[in-house]
Enzyme design. Structure first.
Site, PDB file in Angstrom:
ATOM      1  N   LYS A 134       0.912  -1.228   0.049  1.00 47.78           N
ATOM      2  CA  LYS A 134       0.052  -0.048   0.106  1.00 47.78           C
ATOM      3  C   LYS A 134       1.062   1.305  -0.060  1.00 47.78           C
ATOM      4  O   LYS A 134       0.531   2.191  -0.517  1.00 47.78           O
ATOM      5  CB  LYS A 134      -1.106   0.022   1.340  1.00 47.78           C
ATOM      6  CG  LYS A 134      -2.254  -1.036   0.997  1.00 47.78           C
ATOM      7  CD  LYS A 134      -3.151  -0.758   2.130  1.00 47.78           C
ATOM      8  CE  LYS A 134      -4.567  -1.575   1.764  1.00 47.78           C
ATOM      9  NZ  LYS A 134      -5.492  -1.255   2.492  1.00 47.78           N
ATOM     10  N   LYS A 179      -5.343  -8.895  -6.184  1.00 45.99           N
ATOM     11  CA  LYS A 179      -6.731  -8.926  -5.361  1.00 45.99           C
ATOM     12  C   LYS A 179      -7.489  -7.736  -5.740  1.00 45.99           C
ATOM     13  O   LYS A 179      -7.107  -6.792  -6.014  1.00 45.99           O
ATOM     14  CB  LYS A 179      -6.413  -9.119  -4.180  1.00 45.99           C
ATOM     15  CG  LYS A 179      -7.005  -8.018  -3.199  1.00 45.99           C
ATOM     16  CD  LYS A 179      -6.625  -8.132  -1.827  1.00 45.99           C
ATOM     17  CE  LYS A 179      -6.904  -6.878  -1.033  1.00 45.99           C
ATOM     18  NZ  LYS A 179      -8.142  -6.451  -0.800  1.00 45.99           N
ATOM     19  N   LYS A 231     -11.093  -2.124  -2.652  1.00 46.83           N
ATOM     20  CA  LYS A 231     -11.706  -0.959  -2.534  1.00 46.83           C
ATOM     21  C   LYS A 231     -10.757   0.014  -2.754  1.00 46.83           C
ATOM     22  O   LYS A 231     -11.197   1.066  -3.538  1.00 46.83           O
ATOM     23  CB  LYS A 231     -11.920  -0.795  -0.976  1.00 46.83           C
ATOM     24  CG  LYS A 231     -13.266  -1.795  -0.501  1.00 46.83           C
ATOM     25  CD  LYS A 231     -13.807  -0.973   0.612  1.00 46.83           C
ATOM     26  CE  LYS A 231     -14.476  -1.987   1.655  1.00 46.83           C
ATOM     27  NZ  LYS A 231     -13.292  -2.337   2.644  1.00 46.83           N
TER      28      LYS A 231
END
Ligand code: ATP
Ligand code: MG
Length: 329
Positions: free
Chosen positions: A112, A195, A198
């Site tokens: 991230k 994956k 969101k």
């Protein structure tokens, strides 16, 4: 009854089908056999910048989706994380038990933070798995239903619980992850080796998206240059992902689908998935709208859950503080 705790972030206008299959479907089922605690983790959401009005709305939308999917406030403690201060208090204790290197090995932080560079990421994004450990341990959860991407964080939680127990005496319950292999990792429709998320919603299949737009997304999902409908995650990740989804929404297992689709094309597979998905989300969307029409009632349900959650979490915190040697007030 064994305890369950799990959470979901209010970071998008909708949950996606990966959230549903990886976690939320299990949340609903476990209500029958376990004492269940489910939380909308707004503290985790602010590890990246959030607009206040949007966060407030998305927290209600998250709760409305959980209710529509079948989380029953009579059976589950449904609450918002920020309404239970013990999470942060226990989180600090857990931070003090976590090695700096240990926290640095969390692959989700690496992924991230890779986008903006680790230096531009918040410290909260770095430490959030430790707060997540506190979320779980505060409720003495035995079982934590999550997707595959959370396995490493669950392992950290187990290690922290064991470390606390060996230092201060048996106090915390060491939880087990509950990860259903077949649906543990749902992939992005446009990039079927990554994956569905969101935070990168380009190829996500959202439960609350306009159904026509979702049908379009399914029909333009990336597949491969062959014609054969066969489950093979290594060589045919796109087709395999579509088969997983179709299997869930039709209740037919994947080997059966492989037989049923012999001689058929990718267009047939996508068309049937689009229909099955639409049939699932249309009534769901109506229910969500119903809950959102009465935000005061939604807030009331969450407040009741929050009060119940505080009781349980405060109890754990009091024991933990005592074991550490903090004076009782
Ligand atoms: P973000 O990308 O912002 O982290 P997310 O899509 O991962 O969002 P979360 O709220 O972090 O959503 O995760 C909620 C639950 O959904 C977790 O249990 C997580 O493991 C599960 N989950 C998320 N994405 C998938 C996926 N693609 N397949 C299966 N489970 C998933
Ligand atoms: Mg996530």
């Amino acid at each position: 009854r064994p305890r369950v705790l799990s959470g979901i972030q209010p970071t998008a206008d909708s949950f996606h089908v990966g959230n549903y299959l990886g976690a939320l479907r299990q949340w609903v089922d476990l209500q029958a056999t376990h004492e269940t605690f489910y939380t909308v983790v707004d503290l985790h959401a602010i590890t990246v910048e959030q607009d206040p009005a949007l966060l407030r709305r998305r927290t209600r939308v998250a709760a409305a989706q959980l209710l529509a999917l079948g989380i029953e406030p009579e059976r589950s403690t449904l609450f918002v994380q920020s309404q239970v201060p013990a999470h942060n208090q226990l989180g600090w204790v857990m931070e003090c038990l976590t090695g700096f290197g240990e926290a640095g090995r969390m692959t989700q932080f690496k992924d991230k933070s890779a986008k903006g560079g680790a230096d531009r990421s918040s410290v909260g994004l770095f430490t959030y798995p430790i707060l997540q450990a506190a979320d779980i341990l505060a409720y003495a959860a035995d079982v934590v239903p999550v997707g595959e991407d959370q396995r490493q964080h669950l392992e950290l939680t187990r290690n922290l619980a064991q470390r606390f127990n060996s230092r201060y005496g048996a106090t915390l319950t060491v939880p087990e992850p509950y990860i259903l292999k077949a649906t543990a990792k749902i992939y992005d429709l446009t990039e079927p080796t990554v994956k569905m998320s969101k935070s990168s919603p380009g190829g996500a299949l959202d439960l609350l998206a306009d159904v026509k737009a979702s049908v379009k997304r399914i029909k333009s999902a990336v597949t491969d240059a062959e014609r054969e409908i066969r489950f093979d995650e290594t060589n045919k990740p796109g087709v395999s992902n579509l088969l997983t989804l179709l299997s869930v929404f039709t209740g037919r297992d994947v080997p059966q689908l492989e037989l049923d689709y012999q001689g058929k094309g990718y267009g047939d597979l996508k068309g049937d998935l689009a229909n099955a998905f639409a049939a699932f989300v249309e009534p769901l969307q109506q229910q969500v709208t119903g809950y959102l029409d009465d935000p005061a009632e939604l807030d009331r349900i969450l407040a009741v859950g929050g009060a119940r959650a505080r009781e349980v979490a405060d109890g754990t915190l009091a024991t933990v503080y005592d074991r550490i040697g903090f004076l009782r007030g």
